[in-house]
Scaffold this motif. Structure first.
Motif, mmCIF file in Angstrom:
data_model
loop_
_atom_site.group_PDB
_atom_site.id
_atom_site.type_symbol
_atom_site.label_atom_id
_atom_site.label_comp_id
_atom_site.label_asym_id
_atom_site.label_seq_id
_atom_site.Cartn_x
_atom_site.Cartn_y
_atom_site.Cartn_z
ATOM 1 N N UNK A 114 0.849 -1.178 0.000
ATOM 2 C CA UNK A 114 0.000 0.000 0.000
ATOM 3 C C UNK A 114 0.893 1.238 0.000
ATOM 4 N N UNK A 115 0.825 1.996 -1.073
ATOM 5 C CA UNK A 115 1.583 3.242 -1.212
ATOM 6 C C UNK A 115 3.057 3.099 -0.842
ATOM 7 N N UNK A 163 -2.080 -3.332 9.834
ATOM 8 C CA UNK A 163 -2.428 -1.911 9.803
ATOM 9 C C UNK A 163 -1.236 -1.051 10.188
ATOM 10 N N UNK A 164 -0.533 -1.434 11.248
ATOM 11 C CA UNK A 164 0.597 -0.642 11.727
ATOM 12 C C UNK A 164 1.739 -0.605 10.714
ATOM 13 N N UNK A 169 0.195 5.780 8.498
ATOM 14 C CA UNK A 169 -0.094 7.207 8.372
ATOM 15 C C UNK A 169 -1.512 7.504 7.906
ATOM 16 N N UNK A 170 -2.339 6.479 7.773
ATOM 17 C CA UNK A 170 -3.700 6.722 7.290
ATOM 18 C C UNK A 170 -4.654 5.670 7.817
ATOM 19 N N UNK A 175 -9.794 1.936 2.055
ATOM 20 C CA UNK A 175 -8.650 1.972 1.152
ATOM 21 C C UNK A 175 -8.499 0.619 0.458
ATOM 22 N N UNK A 176 -7.727 0.618 -0.625
ATOM 23 C CA UNK A 176 -7.499 -0.619 -1.377
ATOM 24 C C UNK A 176 -6.066 -1.104 -1.159
ATOM 25 N N UNK A 177 -5.947 -2.376 -0.743
ATOM 26 C CA UNK A 177 -4.655 -3.001 -0.525
ATOM 27 C C UNK A 177 -4.374 -3.949 -1.684
ATOM 28 N N UNK A 178 -3.133 -3.969 -2.144
ATOM 29 C CA UNK A 178 -2.743 -4.819 -3.270
ATOM 30 C C UNK A 178 -2.190 -6.133 -2.751
#
Length: 409
Positions: A114-115, A163-164, A169-170, A175-178
């Motif tokens: 994610x990002x 998540x951590x 940071x969000x 949201x979309x996770x790959x």
């Protein structure tokens, strides 16, 4: 009405006979101290057993498939047993009244990103019931639901550790996770008391996972919880019945131990129940033995105190004291000493448990402690025993004529 002179006289008597009072109190203090430590250690062992089972449901059965080790009905050994969705339906149709929750499970390792943040996690395809079997707690959002399963929706629920690491940071909800090149919408975050080991996991609807990663209806294992009203023996019998039914369904020899395997928590629960019951009995015997020793000790001391104070009783009667007031002074003095000594025994016992508690983990004793109400009950028992033990001789001594009491040696 509060009699100040009576209480002043009681405390003067205690202060005047310090050695006698200390000896009386020591008997009670030691009994309560030992009682507290013994039950605290017993509770610590029970905490260890509970921790060993984790927070997962303790009425669960896990069903694994393997390969046959014996030829049967014309089929060769080494045949792979593969569970499908229909096998869950088969078991639910046959044993639905004995089942609390039931899920099939598919496992896969995936690369999640994610990002720019990425890591490898275990992906599990499950039914919504798995939340209650694993005792997951939804922290944010929601868990997988039946609509997700029926419509093969591409949604996931992530653990707190995921998540951590990926969403520090969000907020991940929405949201979309790959996952290995395929995007999924995050609809929830869960926590698990077993920590990072279980929170480094991602869940998705089992139908979605089967469709995307295999285009089949195969499952790796089946996991259920049985009716919690079943006792250990009934649960073990239920597990054996499931194994027998599946062996018949897949043409597996009854003596084949590898093709279909059952892990039944009832087996461990039964062993732990036996161990904790045995431990509780041992502790109760020792604890109440100590308590009885304390009762005998305080009773003997009370009888001695009354005998020792016969002359004092004679003087009081000669000065006009009533038998009731004489008995009251002796018994109230006994109650005060026993209560104070019992309280000190409780404080010392709890202090010892808190001081040595961390070091006892090496001996499989976790967070030793004791319910204060139990120790208070033990102290009250000693107080009542001391009161009863002193009442009869005090009553008898209060009836002695002053002249006879004054001659008593």
């Amino acid at each position: 009405m509060f009699d100040l002179d009576l209480w002043r006289e009681i405390f003067q008597s205690i202060n005047k006979n310090r050695t006698r009072s200390l000896l009386s109190g020591f008997t009670v203090t030691f009994a309560i101290l030992l009682f507290t430590i013994l039950f605290g250690i017993a509770n610590g062992l029970e905490n260890t057993f509970e921790e060993a089972f984790g927070t997962d449901a303790n009425n669960s059965i896990v069903i694994y498939s393997g390969r046959t080790s014996e030829a049967h009905n014309g089929l060769q050994a080494g045949r792979k047993i593969q569970f499908k969705n229909e096998d869950r339906d088969f078991l639910l149709d046959k044993y639905g009244d004995k089942v609390q929750y039931f899920t099939s499970k598919v496992n896969k390792s995936v690369n999640a990103s994610f990002r720019g943040e990425k890591n490898n996690y275990q992906l599990r395809g499950v039914y919504p019931e798995y939340m209650f079997i694993e005792n997951n707690v939804v922290k944010d959002g929601r868990y997988i639901n039946q609509n997700d399963v029926e419509n093969k929706i591409k949604v996931v629920v992530i653990g707190r550790a995921v998540e951590n690491e990926l969403f520090s940071k969000t907020n991940p909800i929405g949201k979309y996770i790959n996952l290995s090149g395929i995007p999924y919408k995050v609809v929830g975050v869960f926590t698990d008391d077993e920590g990072d080991n279980e929170e480094n996991v991602i869940y998705m609807p089992i139908s979605t996972m089967q469709s995307v990663y295999g285009n089949n209806d195969y499952v790796d294992l089946m996991h259920l919880t049985y009716n919690p009203e079943m006792n250990s023996d009934q649960a073990l019998s239920f597990g054996n019945s499931i194994k027998k039914s599946l062996k018949d369904r897949f043409d597996v020899a009854r003596s084949d131990q590898r093709a279909i395997r059952i892990f039944n928590m009832a087996q461990g629960t039964k062993q732990v129940d036996v161990m904790t019951s045995s431990l509780t009995i041992i502790i109760l015997v020792i604890g109440f033995g100590t308590l009885i020793a304390g009762i005998v000790g305080i009773s003997n001391i009370m009888i001695f105190i009354v005998k020792e104070r016969t002359k004092e009783i004679g003087i009081r009667k000669a000065l006009g004291a009533s038998p009731r007031s004489i008995v009251s002074i002796i018994l109230i003095e006994s109650i005060i000493i026993t209560a104070i000594a019992g309280y000190f025994g409780l404080l010392i016992g709890v202090g010892v448990l808190e001081a040595v508690g961390p070091s006892l983990k090496a001996y499989f004793i976790k967070d030793p402690g004791v319910d204060n109400s139990l120790v208070i009950g033990a102290t009250l028992t000693l107080i009542i025993a001391g009161t009863l033990a002193g009442y009869l001789p005090a009553k008898k001594a209060s009836r002695i004529k002053p002249i006879i009491a004054l001659r008593n040696d």
